[in-house]
Design an enzyme around this catalytic site. Sequence first.
Site, PDB file in Angstrom:
ATOM      1  N   CYS A   1       1.904   3.282  11.589  1.00  0.00           N
ATOM      2  CA  CYS A   1       2.877   2.786  10.622  1.00  0.00           C
ATOM      3  C   CYS A   1       3.225   3.930   9.675  1.00  0.00           C
ATOM      4  O   CYS A   1       2.551   4.971   9.680  1.00  0.00           O
ATOM      5  CB  CYS A   1       2.332   1.584   9.854  1.00  0.00           C
ATOM      6  SG  CYS A   1       0.945   1.960   8.744  1.00  0.00           S
TER       7      CYS A   1
ATOM      8  N   HIS B   1       0.840  -1.198   0.000  1.00  0.00           N
ATOM      9  CA  HIS B   1       0.000   0.000   0.000  1.00  0.00           C
ATOM     10  C   HIS B   1       0.870   1.241   0.000  1.00  0.00           C
ATOM     11  O   HIS B   1       2.030   1.195   0.398  1.00  0.00           O
ATOM     12  CB  HIS B   1      -0.934   0.007   1.220  1.00  0.00           C
ATOM     13  CG  HIS B   1      -0.230  -0.092   2.528  1.00  0.00           C
ATOM     14  ND1 HIS B   1       0.163  -1.305   3.059  1.00  0.00           N
ATOM     15  CD2 HIS B   1       0.178   0.841   3.421  1.00  0.00           C
ATOM     16  CE1 HIS B   1       0.758  -1.108   4.217  1.00  0.00           C
ATOM     17  NE2 HIS B   1       0.799   0.190   4.460  1.00  0.00           N
TER      18      HIS B   1
END
Length: 721
Positions: free
Chosen positions: A240, A65
């Site tokens: 993250c 991603h």
Amino acid sequence: MSELITAELVDLDLSAETKDAAARSLAERMAASGRVTDLEGFLADVAAREAQMPTGLDGGIGIPHCRSTHVTEPTLAFGRSASGIDFGAPDGPADLIFLIAAPAGGDADHLSILSTLARHLMDGEFTGALRSATEPGRAASLIRGDAPEAAEAGAADATGADATGADATGADATGADATGADEAGAGEAAEEPTTAAAEATPSGTAEPATPPAAEPAAAATEPAAPEPAAPFRIVAITSCPTGIAHTYMAAESLEKAGTAAGVEVFVETQGSAGFKRLDPQLVADADGVIFAHDVEVRDKERFAGKPIVDVGVKAGINRPAELIAEVRQKAARGEVSAPARPTAPMDKGAGATDSYATRLRKWLMTGVSYMVPFVAAGGLLIALAFAIGGYTINKAPSVADHFVWTEATSWAALLFQIGGVAFGFLVPVLAGFIAYGMADRPGLVPGFVGGAIALTINAGFLGGLIAGLIAGAVVMAIQRVTIPPVLRGIMPVVVIPLISSVIVGFLMFLVVGKPIAALQKGLTDWLSGLSGANAIILGAILGLMMCFDLGGPLNKVAYAFAVGGLANPNEGSLKVMAAVMAAGMVPPLAMALATTVRGRLFTKAERENGKAAWVLGASFITEGAIPFAAADPLRVIPSAMAGGAVTGALSMAFGCTLRAPHGGIFVVPLIGQPLLYLLAIAIGTCVSAALVILLKGLRGASAGSPADTPASDASGVTVAA
């Protein structure tokens, strides 16, 4: 707005064998649907995110991603691989691959849906339904959370309630689903009120077998049951680098493990869908804290004084029960974190697993970054003064005592003396801001003092480095001493500057200063005596360093080494400065030349970047080659290093000198042997351009790409690289 995923974005027979090929296959579906505008640019962004941390998860899941300017709207593509693809997960290859593409300014609603998907990937029934789906439309419906399809697949508990995105628009961020209601099946949900009622009745009066009339007598003859102990309460932060997937998967994993262990877990997800701070009272009442993060926790000082477990985000996904057990053990032993203190500027972006060497590099780069403007201003003024007034201008009297408005030499003397003052700050600023990077503002005073002492004892650039590190270490040590509350107010402005300056001054004057000064003198003498093969080898090494990371730490080390020599210039240090600037100009100029000569090997975006790279390279901005290196590192970086080494060696061999620390071709009049200097740059540029063209051409030929088509295959390797 289009749906997040459609049947056209699903490949149930993904044949790719590598993660890069899988990303390309799914990205091509996005591009075909008009959701990705530049395939190669998007794949480069995916590869850059993958390089930060593998995106494979336990349970056979790969979730590459990124956020990218090449994405028009939040999009998800899904592929199912029969053989499995290695995404770096501990338990082996992934058969379920989700490619998540978010625009640089993606709207919160769709990012919330993406975060909800990330949570559901932790649900075995949801992933099982995807593995058994036989139609692309059915898989897309499951992922979207469409109720009819979910019911048919037996996965209503994993997707149905989240079809509206309500679960991800705020409930997860506050930890409200920590009770496990989101994961419970329909039967379990029906039983929850009874269970909750029983748990909420400490004396057990909700039991129907007890006659109401007997309750008063029982109360009179039996002592009341003790209040049940409050459950252990944990607050957690997950984050993250991209804030799309792992952030929410770690939150879901921790909440599930907490429910299983009978622990209340409230998670603050610091991700792309938003940052909703935990209630301060909830934090105050918490018994322990878990940080599962790969970027700096925001407002970390809120959790000071509590038992803390600090790990990377993947640990929160893969071993949540261990983390909960560890924080409970710390609480039982009475282990708590230190009281909050200011975070050093260069530590604010530190990852959870940063080593001391990584932090040391960041501290040093802080000093160098603040030093460079002084170097540029002072160095260029001095160079201009020499160009106007000749090399004897350094013997001119002070312009405060003697200045003739109509004489060029007076103006040259003015420039020289202003530049000298600016250049005089070089070492103190270096030392002061190294200490600042380590200990924040309290480190500035001892750092500047130590840097000034380094100049006084002729310890130079090396003395400034050591003084900054000593000052930062001293202040950090003082900050760890427990101080009575009444004295804390004067610590930053009186006590710390006073004590740290005395300690740093003592060490610099009487302990480490003289050995460093001797080393600095030896280095200066060595540089001034460089000739022949030694000089050429040094030039090649400096050229390699300048081109290895294109403006990164190694590049800055080489540049700082050259600039340090300008503080006490001699023939050798001026040659070093010339070699460093020449080599640093090569990478962007080479990429610009390569895109001009063989444009078909580069994407349209790279060809546009190539036009700007001409100017950037000519101005000595090595970073102009970064877009090319990010897209194809295994071909661009070695090519750039080869050209940089050739240029550095030739500059040394030609005896070129440079008094200006910056400026590129715009300071050619200030360069010794200017024509040979330009020839060295031209030769290095041609070497790098030829190598990158050769390497890209060979890759394109091996991939079978037509010679007259854009180099989609060539740059595609970039993602693999």
